[in-house]
Design an enzyme around this catalytic site. Structure first.
Site, short mmCIF file in Angstrom:
data_model
loop_
_atom_site.label_atom_id
_atom_site.label_comp_id
_atom_site.label_asym_id
_atom_site.label_seq_id
_atom_site.Cartn_x
_atom_site.Cartn_y
_atom_site.Cartn_z
N LYS A 35 -11.95 -1.63 17.64
CA LYS A 35 -12.04 -0.58 16.61
C LYS A 35 -13.26 0.30 16.86
O LYS A 35 -13.19 1.52 16.82
CB LYS A 35 -12.20 -1.23 15.22
N LYS A 206 -13.77 -4.03 -11.83
CA LYS A 206 -12.84 -3.73 -10.73
C LYS A 206 -11.50 -4.47 -10.92
O LYS A 206 -10.43 -3.87 -10.87
CB LYS A 206 -13.50 -4.12 -9.40
N CYS A 262 -4.24 -3.69 -2.61
CA CYS A 262 -5.11 -3.99 -3.75
C CYS A 262 -4.39 -4.64 -4.92
O CYS A 262 -4.75 -5.73 -5.35
CB CYS A 262 -5.80 -2.71 -4.20
N ARG A 329 0.98 -2.78 4.13
CA ARG A 329 0.69 -4.10 3.58
C ARG A 329 1.29 -4.24 2.18
O ARG A 329 1.12 -3.37 1.33
CB ARG A 329 -0.84 -4.32 3.54
C1 UDX Z 1 -5.35 1.11 -5.95
C2 UDX Z 1 -6.18 1.72 -7.10
O1 UDX Z 1 -5.51 2.83 -7.65
C3 UDX Z 1 -7.56 2.10 -6.60
O2 UDX Z 1 -8.35 2.55 -7.68
C4 UDX Z 1 -8.20 0.86 -5.97
O3 UDX Z 1 -9.46 1.14 -5.48
C5 UDX Z 1 -7.33 0.35 -4.85
O4 UDX Z 1 -6.04 0.05 -5.37
P1 UDX Z 1 -3.98 2.07 -3.89
O5 UDX Z 1 -3.67 0.64 -3.55
O6 UDX Z 1 -4.41 2.97 -2.81
O7 UDX Z 1 -5.12 2.14 -5.00
O8 UDX Z 1 -2.66 2.67 -4.51
P2 UDX Z 1 -2.18 3.32 -5.89
O9 UDX Z 1 -2.08 4.78 -5.73
O10 UDX Z 1 -2.95 2.82 -7.02
O11 UDX Z 1 -0.68 2.73 -5.93
C6 UDX Z 1 -0.46 1.31 -5.87
C7 UDX Z 1 1.01 1.00 -5.91
O12 UDX Z 1 1.55 1.31 -7.19
C8 UDX Z 1 1.87 1.79 -4.91
O13 UDX Z 1 2.87 0.93 -4.39
C9 UDX Z 1 2.49 2.90 -5.75
O14 UDX Z 1 3.70 3.38 -5.23
C10 UDX Z 1 2.67 2.17 -7.07
N1 UDX Z 1 2.70 3.07 -8.25
C11 UDX Z 1 1.57 3.75 -8.59
C12 UDX Z 1 3.85 3.17 -9.00
O15 UDX Z 1 4.89 2.57 -8.70
N2 UDX Z 1 3.83 3.98 -10.12
C13 UDX Z 1 2.73 4.68 -10.51
O16 UDX Z 1 2.80 5.36 -11.53
C14 UDX Z 1 1.57 4.57 -9.72
#
Ligand code: UDX
Length: 433
Positions: A35, A206, A262, A329
């Site tokens: 990396k 968090k 996450c 993931r």
């Molecule tokens: C999340 C948190 O939002 C972020 O604050 C944290 O730091 C890391 O985890 P992320 O994993 O990048 O971020 O994705 P996010 O945009 O939150 O979406 C997570 C999942 O939920 C995705 O699979 C998305 O498709 C789904 N989702 C999100 C929905 O199905 N409906 C929604 O309204 C929002």
């Protein structure tokens, strides 16, 4: 300020690049030589909107450097940020602290002068104490403070979120550490609240935030199921609910279940912490269970659509866990694909960014296509599993010509539902009939 960020993943890299843009001298440190070599050669190791130009700018300006050496990267640093992975333990699902411990012990050896060690990785409550003890044990004379500095960056929007945070949370038990962080985030002083709290509170914020957001998604997904039985339209329902400022409009979009690195990991870790502490976190447990069931249910719905077809082919658009990222993931799309494969469905797949990561997981089990239309050609069902913007501009008329049977499972609401019906598609949306 001289900042060393340990871990060059989806959190570490945007954080490092963002801090360089704010004027700091940043070293991104990782034990993965491959990396680091790639980053040194100017090649980004992740896809993240807007990251490439800032990365190029600061690699050239020298504001950001890359290293595998703790002895070269730690002594000069005023601030060391831990952004290594905390993957779920395969059995207990608690956060695996191996990399945090290794990095803490290693960095401790090279601390020189007063240094703040900030934990950005998502870690169980009280990890700050553990890291502090580890460093003290390894290097008793070190002058340091350990703080919690949780990240709230969304993948795909990490750069945007870095520069426009809703809030910055700092869990610090020392005034000296608070002053250093106040200095680091001076450019955000008038842009967003900076909340200083106890270290344990910050660690909890968090998990509590991510679990709440996951619960909100599971809630709207349950409402979508209800709307399908009641004749209501979940998108109208979500709009009406979201106008109540106590509820808020965000994270009320129904889908095939939440995924990513996450939410699944953090909800499981929170549930584990609840069990360990003897606290009933049944809402979070129900969310986890509901989300698992949902992905199976989504696959079953597609299987129903090809029940009468011999040797069926499903065109899948999207394998990333959400649009805007190449990350697969815990992607609901991949889990749905796996179930279909187990039922002898042929899959033709297209994702704008995640093909490489998908191939690493699915190998030759599916047919990889170069475009949406190529995937759609000859399919019995078109399943939209990731919310990529580009899918919204696909033309329904053309899709109809290309498909063997005009059937769509639109789990990301990319098509005009009524228009698709008028054109004669059998379109199955979520939360409306
Ligand atoms: C999340 C948190 O939002 C972020 O604050 C944290 O730091 C890391 O985890 P992320 O994993 O990048 O971020 O994705 P996010 O945009 O939150 O979406 C997570 C999942 O939920 C995705 O699979 C998305 O498709 C789904 N989702 C999100 C929905 O199905 N409906 C929604 O309204 C929002």
């Amino acid at each position: 300020m001289r900042v060393t960020v340990i871990g060059t993943g989806y959190v570490g890299l945007p954080t490092g690049v963002g801090l360089a843009e704010l004027g700091n001298d940043v070293i991104c440190l990782d034990v993965d030589e491959k990396k680091i070599n790639s980053l040194k050669e100017g090649k980004l190791t992740i896809f993240e909107e807007g990251l490439d130009s800032l990365f190029e700018k600061h690699s050239k300006s020298g504001k950001i450097k890359f290293s595998t050496s703790f002895s070269e990267s730690i002594p000069e640093a005023d601030l060391v940020i831990l952004a290594v992975g905390t993957p779920p333990h395969p059995i207990t699902k608690e956060a695996d602290m191996r990399y945090i411990k290794q990095a803490s012990e290693e960095l401790a050896k090279y601390l020189s002068g007063y240094t703040v060690v900030a934990i950005k990785s998502t870690v169980p409550v009280n990890t700050g104490d553990m890291v502090e003890n580890l460093i003290r044990k390894t290097n008793p004379s070190a002058e340091f403070d350990v703080i919690s500095l949780p990240e709230f960056l969304r993948e795909g929007f990490a750069v945007q979120d870095f520069f426009n945070p809703d809030r910055i949370v700092v869990g610090a038990n020392s005034e000296r550490a608070k002053a250093l962080i106040a200095d680091l985030y001076l450019p955000f002083k008038d842009r967003c609240p900076i909340l200083y709290v106890k270290r344990q509170s910050s660690e909890t914020i968090k998990y509590a935030s991510n679990a709440f957001l996951a619960m909100k998604i599971q809630y709207i997904n349950e409402m979508a199921d209800f709307c399908e039985t009641s004749g209501a339209d979940v998108y109208e329902v979500a709009r009406g609910m979201g106008m109540d400022s106590r509820i808020g409009a965000k994270f009320l979009v129904p889908g095939p279940g939440y995924g990513g690195f996450c939410f699944p990991k953090d909800t499981n870790a929170m549930a584990y912490m609840g069990k360990f502490n003897g606290v009933d976190l049944s809402l979070i447990e129900a969310t986890i269970k509901g989300n698992e069931k949902r992905k199976i249910n989504m696959a079953k719905r597609i299987l129903d659509m090809v029940e009468d077809v011999k040797n069926p082919t499903v065109a899948v658009l999207g394998s990333a866990f959400k649009g805007g990222t190449d990350d697969c993931r815990e992607s609901p799309a991949l889990q749905i694909i796996e179930i279909m494969l187990a039922h002898d469905v042929n899959i033709k797949l297209y994702d704008p960014e995640a093909m490489g990561n998908t191939k690493a997981i699915l190998g030759d089990m599916v047919t990889y296509c170069n475009s949406s239309y190529e995937a759609i050609g000859g399919a019995d069902v078109l399943a939209v599993l990731t919310d990529w913007e580009e899918f919204k501009s696909l033309e329904l008329e053309k899709i109809k010509q290309l498909m063997k049977r005009p059937q769509i499972a639109d789990y990301r609401n990319v098509f005009d539902f009524n228009k698709a019906k008028e054109l004669g598609f059998d379109i199955r949306s979520l939360g409306r009939i």
